[in-house]
Design a protein around this motif. Structure first.
Motif, PDB file in Angstrom:
ATOM      1  N   MET A 183      86.128  19.265 -65.415  1.00 26.23           N
ATOM      2  CA  MET A 183      86.763  20.531 -65.766  1.00 26.23           C
ATOM      3  C   MET A 183      86.092  21.680 -65.021  1.00 26.23           C
ATOM      4  SD  MET A 183      87.696  20.177 -69.773  1.00 26.23           S
ATOM      5  CE  MET A 183      88.681  18.751 -70.312  1.00 26.23           C
ATOM      6  N   GLN A 184      86.879  22.708 -64.745  1.00 28.99           N
ATOM      7  CA  GLN A 184      86.392  23.862 -64.002  1.00 28.99           C
ATOM      8  C   GLN A 184      86.298  25.084 -64.921  1.00 28.99           C
ATOM      9  OE1 GLN A 184      88.498  24.444 -60.230  1.00 28.99           O
ATOM     10  NE2 GLN A 184      89.237  22.334 -60.330  1.00 28.99           N
ATOM     11  N   TYR A 185      85.473  26.025 -64.500  1.00 33.04           N
ATOM     12  CA  TYR A 185      85.244  27.242 -65.292  1.00 33.04           C
ATOM     13  C   TYR A 185      85.179  28.419 -64.325  1.00 33.04           C
ATOM     14  CZ  TYR A 185      82.682  30.618 -68.237  1.00 33.04           C
ATOM     15  OH  TYR A 185      82.279  31.733 -68.922  1.00 33.04           O
ATOM     16  N   VAL A 186      85.906  29.493 -64.639  1.00 36.74           N
ATOM     17  CA  VAL A 186      85.916  30.649 -63.742  1.00 36.74           C
ATOM     18  C   VAL A 186      86.046  31.925 -64.569  1.00 36.74           C
ATOM     19  CG1 VAL A 186      88.426  30.681 -63.412  1.00 36.74           C
ATOM     20  CG2 VAL A 186      86.941  31.601 -61.629  1.00 36.74           C
ATOM     21  N   LYS A 187      85.457  33.004 -64.052  1.00 31.46           N
ATOM     22  CA  LYS A 187      85.619  34.327 -64.650  1.00 31.46           C
ATOM     23  C   LYS A 187      86.398  35.225 -63.689  1.00 31.46           C
ATOM     24  CE  LYS A 187      81.944  35.024 -68.047  1.00 31.46           C
ATOM     25  NZ  LYS A 187      80.872  35.947 -68.478  1.00 31.46           N
ATOM     26  N   ILE A 188      87.319  35.998 -64.236  1.00 30.47           N
ATOM     27  CA  ILE A 188      88.120  36.933 -63.452  1.00 30.47           C
ATOM     28  C   ILE A 188      87.473  38.311 -63.547  1.00 30.47           C
ATOM     29  CG2 ILE A 188      90.382  38.003 -63.179  1.00 30.47           C
ATOM     30  CD1 ILE A 188      90.287  35.015 -62.503  1.00 30.47           C
ATOM     31  N   CYS A 189      87.155  38.884 -62.420  1.00 28.47           N
ATOM     32  CA  CYS A 189      86.445  40.173 -62.408  1.00 28.47           C
ATOM     33  C   CYS A 189      87.353  41.301 -62.880  1.00 28.47           C
ATOM     34  CB  CYS A 189      85.900  40.458 -61.011  1.00 28.47           C
ATOM     35  SG  CYS A 189      87.145  40.812 -59.766  1.00 28.47           S
ATOM     36  N   ASN A 190      86.721  42.376 -63.352  1.00 26.75           N
ATOM     37  CA  ASN A 190      87.425  43.591 -63.791  1.00 26.75           C
ATOM     38  C   ASN A 190      88.540  43.280 -64.786  1.00 26.75           C
ATOM     39  OD1 ASN A 190      85.879  45.302 -62.076  1.00 26.75           O
ATOM     40  ND2 ASN A 190      87.164  44.679 -60.349  1.00 26.75           N
ATOM     41  N   HIS A 192      89.966  40.463 -72.277  1.00 26.74           N
ATOM     42  CA  HIS A 192      90.580  39.301 -72.920  1.00 26.74           C
ATOM     43  C   HIS A 192      91.958  38.988 -72.331  1.00 26.74           C
ATOM     44  CE1 HIS A 192      91.552  36.376 -75.948  1.00 26.74           C
ATOM     45  NE2 HIS A 192      92.486  37.129 -76.502  1.00 26.74           N
ATOM     46  N   ASN A 193      92.743  40.018 -72.060  1.00 24.93           N
ATOM     47  CA  ASN A 193      94.067  39.834 -71.456  1.00 24.93           C
ATOM     48  C   ASN A 193      93.944  39.900 -69.935  1.00 24.93           C
ATOM     49  OD1 ASN A 193      96.005  39.848 -73.899  1.00 24.93           O
ATOM     50  ND2 ASN A 193      94.717  41.650 -74.234  1.00 24.93           N
ATOM     51  N   LEU A 194      93.254  38.924 -69.353  1.00 27.22           N
ATOM     52  CA  LEU A 194      92.928  39.004 -67.934  1.00 27.22           C
ATOM     53  C   LEU A 194      94.147  38.954 -67.036  1.00 27.22           C
ATOM     54  CD1 LEU A 194      91.328  35.519 -67.234  1.00 27.22           C
ATOM     55  CD2 LEU A 194      91.543  36.401 -69.516  1.00 27.22           C
ATOM     56  N   PHE A 195      95.226  38.310 -67.467  1.00 26.81           N
ATOM     57  CA  PHE A 195      96.445  38.243 -66.658  1.00 26.81           C
ATOM     58  C   PHE A 195      97.143  39.594 -66.582  1.00 26.81           C
ATOM     59  CE2 PHE A 195      96.851  36.531 -70.906  1.00 26.81           C
ATOM     60  CZ  PHE A 195      97.791  37.370 -71.484  1.00 26.81           C
ATOM     61  N   LEU A 196      96.849  40.486 -67.528  1.00 23.38           N
ATOM     62  CA  LEU A 196      97.361  41.850 -67.473  1.00 23.38           C
ATOM     63  C   LEU A 196      96.386  42.796 -66.776  1.00 23.38           C
ATOM     64  CD1 LEU A 196      98.839  42.215 -71.082  1.00 23.38           C
ATOM     65  CD2 LEU A 196     100.140  42.386 -68.960  1.00 23.38           C
ATOM     66  N   ASP A 197      95.092  42.587 -66.992  1.00 21.38           N
ATOM     67  CA  ASP A 197      94.070  43.493 -66.450  1.00 21.38           C
ATOM     68  C   ASP A 197      93.892  43.339 -64.944  1.00 21.38           C
ATOM     69  OD1 ASP A 197      93.649  44.371 -69.020  1.00 21.38           O
ATOM     70  OD2 ASP A 197      91.940  43.056 -69.376  1.00 21.38           O
ATOM     71  N   ASN A 198      93.909  42.104 -64.453  1.00 22.63           N
ATOM     72  CA  ASN A 198      93.730  41.844 -63.026  1.00 22.63           C
ATOM     73  C   ASN A 198      94.693  40.737 -62.601  1.00 22.63           C
ATOM     74  OD1 ASN A 198      92.855  41.486 -60.398  1.00 22.63           O
ATOM     75  ND2 ASN A 198      90.688  41.321 -60.913  1.00 22.63           N
ATOM     76  N   PRO A 199      95.996  41.049 -62.564  1.00 23.40           N
ATOM     77  CA  PRO A 199      96.996  40.002 -62.313  1.00 23.40           C
ATOM     78  C   PRO A 199      96.874  39.339 -60.947  1.00 23.40           C
ATOM     79  CG  PRO A 199      98.008  42.192 -62.299  1.00 23.40           C
ATOM     80  CD  PRO A 199      96.619  42.365 -62.805  1.00 23.40           C
ATOM     81  N   SER A 200      96.481  40.085 -59.922  1.00 18.13           N
ATOM     82  CA  SER A 200      96.415  39.501 -58.578  1.00 18.13           C
ATOM     83  C   SER A 200      95.361  38.403 -58.504  1.00 18.13           C
ATOM     84  CB  SER A 200      96.138  40.584 -57.536  1.00 18.13           C
ATOM     85  OG  SER A 200      94.921  41.254 -57.813  1.00 18.13           O
ATOM     86  N   GLU A 201      94.158  38.656 -59.035  1.00 16.83           N
ATOM     87  CA  GLU A 201      93.105  37.636 -58.998  1.00 16.83           C
ATOM     88  C   GLU A 201      93.435  36.490 -59.944  1.00 16.83           C
ATOM     89  OE1 GLU A 201      88.285  37.181 -59.722  1.00 16.83           O
ATOM     90  OE2 GLU A 201      89.115  39.132 -59.138  1.00 16.83           O
ATOM     91  N   PHE A 202      94.024  36.802 -61.090  1.00 21.77           N
ATOM     92  CA  PHE A 202      94.432  35.756 -62.020  1.00 21.77           C
ATOM     93  C   PHE A 202      95.459  34.834 -61.369  1.00 21.77           C
ATOM     94  CE2 PHE A 202      97.476  34.169 -65.153  1.00 21.77           C
ATOM     95  CZ  PHE A 202      96.647  33.550 -66.069  1.00 21.77           C
ATOM     96  N   GLY A 221      95.732  47.460 -64.596  1.00 24.52           N
ATOM     97  CA  GLY A 221      96.525  46.417 -63.971  1.00 24.52           C
ATOM     98  C   GLY A 221      97.970  46.797 -63.731  1.00 24.52           C
ATOM     99  N   VAL A 222      98.329  48.072 -63.945  1.00 25.11           N
ATOM    100  CA  VAL A 222      99.705  48.504 -63.737  1.00 25.11           C
ATOM    101  C   VAL A 222     100.087  48.308 -62.277  1.00 25.11           C
ATOM    102  CG1 VAL A 222     101.287  50.459 -63.792  1.00 25.11           C
ATOM    103  CG2 VAL A 222      99.620  50.157 -65.617  1.00 25.11           C
ATOM    104  N   ILE A 223     101.247  47.688 -62.060  1.00 18.98           N
ATOM    105  CA  ILE A 223     101.694  47.370 -60.710  1.00 18.98           C
ATOM    106  C   ILE A 223     101.937  48.649 -59.924  1.00 18.98           C
ATOM    107  CG2 ILE A 223     103.480  46.236 -59.348  1.00 18.98           C
ATOM    108  CD1 ILE A 223     103.961  44.425 -61.796  1.00 18.98           C
ATOM    109  N   GLY A 224     101.159  48.842 -58.864  1.00 16.21           N
ATOM    110  CA  GLY A 224     101.342  49.994 -57.995  1.00 16.21           C
ATOM    111  C   GLY A 224     101.150  51.325 -58.676  1.00 16.21           C
ATOM    112  N   GLY A 257      87.754  36.587 -68.847  1.00 14.36           N
ATOM    113  CA  GLY A 257      87.606  37.847 -68.154  1.00 14.36           C
ATOM    114  C   GLY A 257      86.138  38.236 -68.045  1.00 14.36           C
ATOM    115  N   GLU A 258      85.817  39.015 -67.040  1.00 16.73           N
ATOM    116  CA  GLU A 258      84.431  39.448 -66.838  1.00 16.73           C
ATOM    117  C   GLU A 258      83.910  40.180 -68.060  1.00 16.73           C
ATOM    118  OE1 GLU A 258      81.810  42.197 -63.688  1.00 16.73           O
ATOM    119  OE2 GLU A 258      84.015  42.093 -63.528  1.00 16.73           O
ATOM    120  N   TYR A 259      84.784  40.951 -68.727  1.00 14.68           N
ATOM    121  CA  TYR A 259      84.393  41.722 -69.912  1.00 14.68           C
ATOM    122  C   TYR A 259      85.075  41.187 -71.172  1.00 14.68           C
ATOM    123  CZ  TYR A 259      83.372  44.779 -65.975  1.00 14.68           C
ATOM    124  OH  TYR A 259      82.929  45.272 -64.775  1.00 14.68           O
TER     125      TYR A 259
END
Length: 514
Positions: A483-490, A493-503, A364-367, A455-457
């Motif tokens: 209530m809604q439920y969603v999984k963020i791909c790729n 546990h730290n999904l906002f760091l792993d896939n910030p764009s989709e999060f 998830g590193v930016i660029g 997160g997906e994993y």
């Protein structure tokens, strides 16, 4: 810090660099300086007067002895007076966003999300973000807990002794967990596959001991720590001017922070507009929950051995992953955290911490910017090896207060058992909430719109999370939004760091819904 590349994309910290950085971690302002460097590196608007976005770190005093450290981000014009901004907010009906971190983390763990989330104001709304360090975490104050009971004595009686019985067949790990471990370059997968499947468990405590444990959890330890953080958040929102009259706050909360904010939600639902619960700890029931212990007490004479259930909302549910090593059980029950052990290991601890953080958060590193992960690693080391509180108390000769340095550890270890299961599960909390609301509906406000994210994993129990969402939706009134439920791909546990764009997209879409 200078990093060298290992195999593939993995970064590592050499021993020369470890010995160079270790003495610096003891400096009083190291953590604050590392945070400033991280924000300057990753946020285009931070520290720039000409930017349309205003951002600064500040302290918010919640009482005489305590304060909360926050990153304040605003896309509003900073030249307006307070009354003008308040009136503008009322007209535009904008909701501010409060961001809460998990255990072993701080507000800065959301650094990959601030840039995109503040653009939520592009639709004409003025928008504020308050990303805070919870009390006893990061740069917030360390509290002196005033226990209404003998904590040293009570903490010995928090976890029931359970003997596990196994089947001959081996555990088949979920494919998602397998993928996550491989992505994190972890080698435990082979060892975990050797675990035998748990078939039954037996309660080894006497009935009197179970009664002691139940009383400690139900009436003393769990309420004390939960109410401490509930009250602190209530004071913080009062200081920020957020209340049900002037407008509610939107909330993002993660892991242990999500557990605490769910406790806050169930007491003050009227203070929250929308809530995003990210990979919360403690959803599922288990034999370690207070309600399960009550069941064991009531049935002690008839039964002490139980079969394991695969349904998350049953008292005898156990996740195949829960059985921690004996050493981990010991240090957790003694309320010694892994971070305390790493600090005691000196440079070796720095090496271990950097090895994990550089590998784990390289996704998830930016660029693909190596400088970003370098600054983030600097900050994490400053966080994990921060000893300012201890040094201050030694200088002031307040030796009796030194033990408060790990109050964040005491909090989670009192509320979450060594197997990462809640002592009072989130499922039980919602069940009690709906039962009380049914009996006295006027005493309980309507629940806000809530999005549950995993997160997906994710190594947290996402299936239990989905089961809880279904349970809650079945209890909601006809005029309450489901209530809604969603999984963020790729993402793990730290999904906002792993896939910030989709999060970030999922967050903005949810907050913009009417």
């Amino acid at each position: 810090m200078s990093l060298r590349k290992g195999s593939g994309k993995v970064l590592s910290l050499g021993w020369r660099e470890v010995f160079r950085i270790w003495p610096r971690l003891w400096r009083r302002d190291y953590l604050r300086e590392a945070q400033e460097e991280l924000y300057k590196k990753t946020l285009s608007f931070y520290g720039k007067k000409e930017s349309r976005v205003v951002a600064r770190c500040q302290k918010v005093e919640i009482n005489e002895d305590e304060y909360i450290h926050e990153l304040f981000v605003s896309n509003r014009e900073s030249g307006k007076k307070k009354d003008e901004r308040k009136e503008e907010k009322k007209e535009e009906k904008a909701n501010d966003l409060l961001m809460i971190h998990g255990y072993g983390a701080t507000s800065s763990f959301y650094y990959r999300n601030f840039e995109q989330l503040i653009d939520n104001g592009s639709k004409g709304k003025r928008f504020l973000i308050f990303a805070i360090d919870l009390p006893n975490f990061g740069l917030s104050s360390t509290s002196e807990f005033k226990y209404p009971f003998n904590f040293r004595e009570k903490r010995k009686w928090l976890t029931p002794r359970i003997k596990f019985k196994y089947k001959d067949e081996r555990v088949e790990l979920p494919k998602e967990l397998d993928k996550e471990m491989k992505k994190m370059n972890m080698k435990q997968i082979g060892e975990m596959q050797k675990l035998k499947k748990i078939d039954k468990f037996e309660i080894m405590n006497s009935k009197e001991e179970l009664v002691e444990i139940y009383g400690n959890l139900k009436e003393k330890v769990v309420p004390f720590f939960e109410n401490y953080y509930i009250d602190a958040m209530n004071l913080y929102l009062d200081k920020k001017g957020v209340d049900s009259k002037d407008g509610k706050v939107d909330v993002i909360c993660h892991s242990f922070g999500a557990y605490l904010m769910i406790c806050f939600l169930l007491k003050y639902p009227e203070r929250i507009n929308k809530m995003i619960i990210v990979s919360p700890v403690g959803v599922e029931r288990s034999p370690f929950c207070v309600e399960s212990i009550k069941y064991f007490i009531d049935n002690y004479e008839r039964q002490r051995e139980y079969s394991v259930s695969s349904e998350y909302d049953k008292f005898n549910y156990l996740n195949v992953n829960f059985n921690a090593p004996s050493v981990f059980k010991f240090i957790w029950n003694k309320m010694i955290s892994p971070f305390t052990i790493m600090k005691a290991m000196g440079p070796v601890g720095v090496k271990i911490a950097s090895f994990y953080t550089l590998r784990r958060f390289n996704r998830g590193v930016i660029g693909g910017d190596v400088g970003e992960i370098e600054k983030f690693s600097d900050y994490i080391l400053g966080l994990y090896f921060n000893v300012n509180y201890v040094i201050d108390k030694i200088k002031k000769r307040e030796f009796s207060k030194i033990g408060n340095y790990n109050n964040s550890d005491k909090s989670i270890m009192s509320l979450i058992s060594y197997n990462i299961l809640a002592r009072d599960s989130i499922h039980d909390k919602f069940a009690r909430y709906f039962k009380a609301r049914g009996e006295s509906p006027l005493k309980k406000g309507q629940l806000p719109e809530i999005l549950w994210m995993y997160g997906e994993y994710d190594w947290m129990n996402s299936m239990a999370g989905k089961g809880l969402v279904d349970f809650i939706n079945g209890k909601l009134a006809s005029n309450e939004k489901k209530m809604q439920y969603v999984k963020i791909c790729n993402a793990g546990h730290n999904l906002f760091l792993d896939n910030p764009s989709e999060f970030d997209k999922a967050v903005k879409d949810f907050l913009d819904e009417k």
